[in-house]
Design a protein around this motif. Sequence first.
Motif, PDB file in Angstrom:
ATOM      1  N   ILE A  68      77.201  51.195  49.672  1.00  0.00           N
ATOM      2  CA  ILE A  68      76.204  51.569  50.649  1.00  0.00           C
ATOM      3  C   ILE A  68      74.897  51.795  49.987  1.00  0.00           C
ATOM      4  O   ILE A  68      73.746  51.632  50.493  1.00  0.00           O
ATOM      5  CB  ILE A  68      76.542  52.603  51.432  1.00  0.00           C
ATOM      6  CG1 ILE A  68      75.703  52.882  52.869  1.00  0.00           C
ATOM      7  CG2 ILE A  68      76.673  53.913  50.821  1.00  0.00           C
ATOM      8  CD1 ILE A  68      75.784  51.712  53.804  1.00  0.00           C
ATOM      9  N   ASP A  69      74.660  52.470  48.827  1.00  0.00           N
ATOM     10  CA  ASP A  69      73.503  52.633  48.135  1.00  0.00           C
ATOM     11  C   ASP A  69      72.989  51.460  47.294  1.00  0.00           C
ATOM     12  O   ASP A  69      72.068  51.870  46.664  1.00  0.00           O
ATOM     13  CB  ASP A  69      73.810  53.957  47.240  1.00  0.00           C
ATOM     14  CG  ASP A  69      74.095  55.270  48.092  1.00  0.00           C
ATOM     15  OD1 ASP A  69      73.368  55.265  49.200  1.00  0.00           O
ATOM     16  OD2 ASP A  69      74.975  55.713  47.723  1.00  0.00           O
ATOM     17  N   ASN A  70      73.425  50.229  47.496  1.00  0.00           N
ATOM     18  CA  ASN A  70      72.864  49.136  46.782  1.00  0.00           C
ATOM     19  C   ASN A  70      72.721  49.333  45.370  1.00  0.00           C
ATOM     20  O   ASN A  70      71.656  49.412  45.038  1.00  0.00           O
ATOM     21  CB  ASN A  70      71.583  48.720  47.614  1.00  0.00           C
ATOM     22  CG  ASN A  70      70.909  47.607  47.081  1.00  0.00           C
ATOM     23  OD1 ASN A  70      71.849  46.596  46.703  1.00  0.00           O
ATOM     24  ND2 ASN A  70      69.721  46.993  47.530  1.00  0.00           N
ATOM     25  N   ASP A  89      68.446  47.994  50.694  1.00  0.00           N
ATOM     26  CA  ASP A  89      67.991  49.332  50.414  1.00  0.00           C
ATOM     27  C   ASP A  89      67.776  50.261  51.751  1.00  0.00           C
ATOM     28  O   ASP A  89      67.532  51.434  51.555  1.00  0.00           O
ATOM     29  CB  ASP A  89      66.682  49.737  49.732  1.00  0.00           C
ATOM     30  CG  ASP A  89      66.786  48.943  48.181  1.00  0.00           C
ATOM     31  OD1 ASP A  89      67.970  48.938  47.536  1.00  0.00           O
ATOM     32  OD2 ASP A  89      65.767  48.378  47.771  1.00  0.00           O
ATOM     33  N   GLU A 123      81.407  50.483  52.318  1.00  0.00           N
ATOM     34  CA  GLU A 123      81.117  51.839  52.086  1.00  0.00           C
ATOM     35  C   GLU A 123      80.596  52.285  50.764  1.00  0.00           C
ATOM     36  O   GLU A 123      79.834  52.855  50.601  1.00  0.00           O
ATOM     37  CB  GLU A 123      82.108  52.658  52.967  1.00  0.00           C
ATOM     38  CG  GLU A 123      81.667  54.093  52.970  1.00  0.00           C
ATOM     39  CD  GLU A 123      82.720  54.919  53.669  1.00  0.00           C
ATOM     40  OE1 GLU A 123      82.744  56.146  53.782  1.00  0.00           O
ATOM     41  OE2 GLU A 123      83.705  54.217  54.222  1.00  0.00           O
ATOM     42  N   LYS A 173      70.237  50.876  53.657  1.00  0.00           N
ATOM     43  CA  LYS A 173      71.664  51.412  53.854  1.00  0.00           C
ATOM     44  C   LYS A 173      72.215  50.553  54.898  1.00  0.00           C
ATOM     45  O   LYS A 173      73.187  50.645  55.838  1.00  0.00           O
ATOM     46  CB  LYS A 173      71.572  52.828  54.480  1.00  0.00           C
ATOM     47  CG  LYS A 173      71.083  53.949  53.840  1.00  0.00           C
ATOM     48  CD  LYS A 173      71.793  54.415  52.791  1.00  0.00           C
ATOM     49  CE  LYS A 173      71.406  55.531  51.816  1.00  0.00           C
ATOM     50  NZ  LYS A 173      72.093  56.012  50.630  1.00  0.00           N
ATOM     51  N   ARG A 174      72.138  49.160  54.617  1.00  0.00           N
ATOM     52  CA  ARG A 174      72.551  48.289  55.332  1.00  0.00           C
ATOM     53  C   ARG A 174      73.764  47.528  54.289  1.00  0.00           C
ATOM     54  O   ARG A 174      73.183  46.928  53.507  1.00  0.00           O
ATOM     55  CB  ARG A 174      71.793  47.213  56.002  1.00  0.00           C
ATOM     56  CG  ARG A 174      72.341  46.027  56.735  1.00  0.00           C
ATOM     57  CD  ARG A 174      71.483  44.915  57.342  1.00  0.00           C
ATOM     58  NE  ARG A 174      72.160  43.819  57.956  1.00  0.00           N
ATOM     59  CZ  ARG A 174      72.762  42.667  57.339  1.00  0.00           C
ATOM     60  NH1 ARG A 174      72.785  42.722  55.891  1.00  0.00           N
ATOM     61  NH2 ARG A 174      73.126  41.787  58.167  1.00  0.00           N
ATOM     62  N   SER A 175      75.076  47.424  54.710  1.00  0.00           N
ATOM     63  CA  SER A 175      75.923  47.061  53.763  1.00  0.00           C
ATOM     64  C   SER A 175      76.926  46.106  54.457  1.00  0.00           C
ATOM     65  O   SER A 175      77.727  46.889  55.322  1.00  0.00           O
ATOM     66  CB  SER A 175      76.660  48.281  53.140  1.00  0.00           C
ATOM     67  OG  SER A 175      77.530  47.714  51.995  1.00  0.00           O
ATOM     68  N   VAL A 199      73.967  43.551  50.939  1.00  0.00           N
ATOM     69  CA  VAL A 199      73.525  44.943  50.773  1.00  0.00           C
ATOM     70  C   VAL A 199      72.177  45.154  50.498  1.00  0.00           C
ATOM     71  O   VAL A 199      71.529  44.173  50.031  1.00  0.00           O
ATOM     72  CB  VAL A 199      74.368  45.704  49.555  1.00  0.00           C
ATOM     73  CG1 VAL A 199      74.054  47.274  49.980  1.00  0.00           C
ATOM     74  CG2 VAL A 199      75.808  45.367  49.914  1.00  0.00           C
TER      75      VAL A 199
END
Length: 214
Positions: free
Chosen positions: A192-194, A169, A189, A171-173, A167
């Motif tokens: 997503i906010d790491n 910052d 999901e 928004k790549r998860s 993950v």
Amino acid sequence: MEKYEIVPVPTRILTHHDDICDAILEFGKDKIGPNDVVCAAESVVAITQGRAMRCEEFHPGFLAKTLSHLFPSKGSISSWYSMQALIDAEGGLRVLYAVICGFAAKCVGISGTFYRLAGEQARLIDDITGTMPPYDKHVVYGPANPTKVAEEITKACGCYGAAIADVNDLKRSAVLGVSKGVDADKVAEILIDNPFGNGSEKTPICIIKNYHRA
């Protein structure tokens, strides 16, 4: 999407001398419940597996030096060393083929082809600028057998499940491996906010509370 409480677990800097299951128990045992999912950052799992190598351990060849210039400077395979790491892991011919196909695909508006063809490590390798000290002078491969590691964490911690996640910052998860009963897409999901902090925060582990509600 339903909201979940996420609890970051502060640790010290974990190294190749650590076992990820032991580290989770040492720093987070009192925070883990039977319905929780324990998540570990993929780079830290890889480091504990001894999959970090110093730059001087690589010997970049002509192919690595040439191909590395084709990628954005902030990318994980834009240096000679990280590109050589990819070539060592996936093979020079495969990487070259992926570059050629990726360029052709971009010409017709299709993105991501290189990463689909170049092998798993193309997405997972962290270059020297993408890892926390004292591993900021290392190239870190993606973790080995992430699904097996997730199962081991679940067994060691007595929780509902575990996940190994990549993950950032932006928004790549992505979830690389989960234990039985855990939905990888759902966990990606949720994260997503790491919630991880692999730098000064020293929180490479987090807990999704009550993922499996009684």
